[in-house]
Enzyme design. Structure first.
Site, short mmCIF file in Angstrom:
data_model
loop_
_atom_site.label_atom_id
_atom_site.label_comp_id
_atom_site.label_asym_id
_atom_site.label_seq_id
_atom_site.Cartn_x
_atom_site.Cartn_y
_atom_site.Cartn_z
N SER A 197 0.84 -1.13 -0.09
CA SER A 197 -0.03 0.05 -0.06
C SER A 197 0.91 1.30 -0.13
CB SER A 197 -0.98 0.00 1.02
OG SER A 197 -1.73 1.06 0.97
N GLU A 315 -9.24 -5.22 -4.42
CA GLU A 315 -8.37 -4.12 -3.83
C GLU A 315 -9.39 -3.01 -3.13
OE1 GLU A 315 -5.40 -3.90 -2.90
OE2 GLU A 315 -4.03 -4.98 -4.28
N HIS A 430 -7.70 -5.69 -0.08
CA HIS A 430 -6.48 -4.79 0.19
C HIS A 430 -5.67 -5.27 1.38
CE1 HIS A 430 -3.81 -1.56 -0.47
NE2 HIS A 430 -3.98 -1.11 0.77
#
Length: 527
Positions: A197, A315, A430
């Protein structure tokens, strides 16, 4: 002081760590925690570049994590890491952690240098333990903290506060690694930077930065790249955003020094709760980041390193909710007008040009004549848009650019964990690959949460990552072959039955590259 492994930093200066164990085989891994790499960035050092940590005298305890960077802990605890939470936070946060299976200075083990995520406003290196991957793969693992939010990324748009301090912290930690990691059995000439991320974006920006040249050999970005899809702020753009925020907080001044003094007079708690969500992607400062990443790729001005880039199948689900929760907005998709309103907000935040036309194009491509009585499907559509826009299409764009210089490998992860509480249509949200990359199924505390297939999948992840760190090639004995990314656009579909595939979601990705790329007037996605 209790017994434990000791490493000498220099004559008369040492660290005492502790031994930790994975599930099997039970051989010891040496952990050195809470090692200071930079002086406390407090007082006069707040909003200043990191100052290297000084050398102490005698033996220092390294059995406990140092504080995480100052942040809004309430937001952090709502994140995607299901098995660990951080402890204390502090502005005095420039600490790193080392796990090593071999203390011999001549071992020359590859080094995995981990940068945590959290949208540049939250997170910590202490929730990523290197025990399992060290145990099974014979690599050294480092995790770091760096300054977050306003403390890490505030800028006045000039020399008073140039910005990008969080990235400079990462570089300082890399410099510490170069000076000292051989004392822990690591190879200073074989460092792989990796992150997820915001940490994955950090990896991408370190590839762009001349200040990081020669500090690492390889790179891994999990769910994040140098384009988000807006690849960097100019000083003009970021100061406009910051000035609006400061005005709402009561700032009456005009000059850069007055802005800096205004924030310097605030408590860390006030900054974290009232200011920090407005800080994040880097600014083009001319030193850490000389130009936009799209221009740097076009001009061939970046660090040439082998690269793994990847993303998860779904995601957008978690991130969508976290973003709107942070803005204090209830995320509820009742009808077409509401859906479009949310989408336009997303487009305005991420694109510079033709935002209304981009919003309409996305509505036509993804929504069409959809009947909004199916709220679950509406949520899925928005999640798909968010994931494709922010993570997946930018990852493939960067892969195409980077593969022109270096060996580049792409993966898509789509296994649904047995412990997942999310809707059935979500395979991998995610951040959900992290528990497998760090071998949580093989840590002594957590195996009961994972199936045997998931334990095997964790071994696959660790093996690919360690092989890449060792040689620049993730392939190895007993692993399904992972081809390089090139004109055929092959990628590795990682799950309990890994296999290579070609041209991920080609029609949808062409929409972002062609239609949106043209509307954005030459944005990086069109590179």
């Amino acid at each position: 002081m209790s017994q434990g492994p000791v490493v000498q930093i220099q004559a008369g200066t040492s660290l005492r760590g502790k031994q930790v164990y994975a599930k099997e085989p039970k051989r010891p891994v040496n952990a050195f925690l809470g090692i200071r790499y930079g002086e406390a960035p407090i007082g006069q050092l707040r909003f200043k570049p990191p100052k290297p940590a000084g050398i102490w005298q005698g033996e220092r305890d390294a059995t406990q994590f140092g504080p995480a960077a100052s942040q809004n802990i309430k937001n952090t605890q709502a994140g995607s890491r299901p098995f660990r939470v951080m402890s204390e936070t502090s502005e005095d946060c420039l600490f790193l952690n080392v796990w090593t299976p071999n203390m011999n200075p001549n071992a020359k083990l590859p080094v995995l240098f981990w940068i945590h995520g959290g949208a540049f406003v939250e997170g910590t290196g202490q929730i990523y333990h290197g025990t399992a991957i060290c145990n099974y793969q014979d690599v050294v693992v480092i995790s770091i903290n760096y300054r977050l939010g306003a403390m890490g990324f505030f800028t006045t748009g000039d020399a008073v506060a140039p910005g990008n301090l969080g990235f400079l912290d990462q570089i300082e930690a890399l410099k510490w690694t170069h000076r000292h990691i051989h004392k822990f059995g690591g190879d200073t000439s074989n460092i792989t930077i990796s992150g997820e991320s915001a940490g994955a974006m950090s990896v991408g920006f370190l590839i762009m930065s001349p200040l990081a040249k020669g500090l690492f050999k390889r790179a891994i970005s999990q769910s994040g790249t140098v384009t988000y899809p807006k690849d960097a702020y100019t000083y003009q753009e970021i100061t406009r955003i910051i000035d609006r925020k400061l005005k709402r907080l009561g700032f009456k001044g005009q000059t850069s020094q007055e802005k800096l003094d205004f924030l310097s007079g605030m408590s860390a708690k006030h900054i974290n709760t009232k200011v920090s969500l407005f800080f994040g992607p880097p600014v083009i400062d001319g030193t850490f980041l000389p130009d936009s990443p799209s221009n740097l790729y076009k001009q061939d001005r970046y660090n040439k390193v082998d690269y793994i880039i990847g993303f998860n199948s779904h995601e957008g689900f978690l991130v969508t909710r976290m973003v709107y929760a942070g803005l204090g907005i209830e995320f509820k998709l009742d009808d077409r007008a509401t859906f479009k309103q949310y989408l336009r907000r997303l487009v305005l935040h991420n694109y510079r040009n033709n935002q209304d036309k981009i919003t309409d194009a996305i509505m036509e491509e993804y929504v069409g004549d959809f009947d909004f009585r199916d709220s679950e499907r509406a949520t899925q559509l928005f999640s798909d848009i968010y994931g494709d826009m922010i993570f997946i299409s930018p990852s493939l764009a960067v892969a195409k650019a980077h593969s022109a210089c270096c060996d580049t490998y792409i993966y898509m992860y789509d296994h649904r964990l047995r412990v997942s509480p999310k809707p059935e249509w979500i395979k991998a949200d995610h951040g959900e690959e992290l528990v497998l990359v760090f071998g949580e199924p093989h840590q002594t505390s957590f195996p009961q949460y994972f199936t045997e297939e998931e334990q095997s999948l964790s071994h696959t992840f660790m093996s690919y990552w360690a092989n890449f760190a060792k040689s620049g090639n993730p392939n190895g004995s007993g692993l399904p072959k992972w081809p390089k990314f090139n004109k055929s656009e092959e990628y590795m579909n990682i799950n309990t039955n890994p296999q290579s595939k070609r041209k991920y979601n080609a029609t949808r990705m062409a929409f972002w590259t062609d239609t949106i790329g043209q509307l954005e007037n030459g944005h990086f996605s069109k590179y």
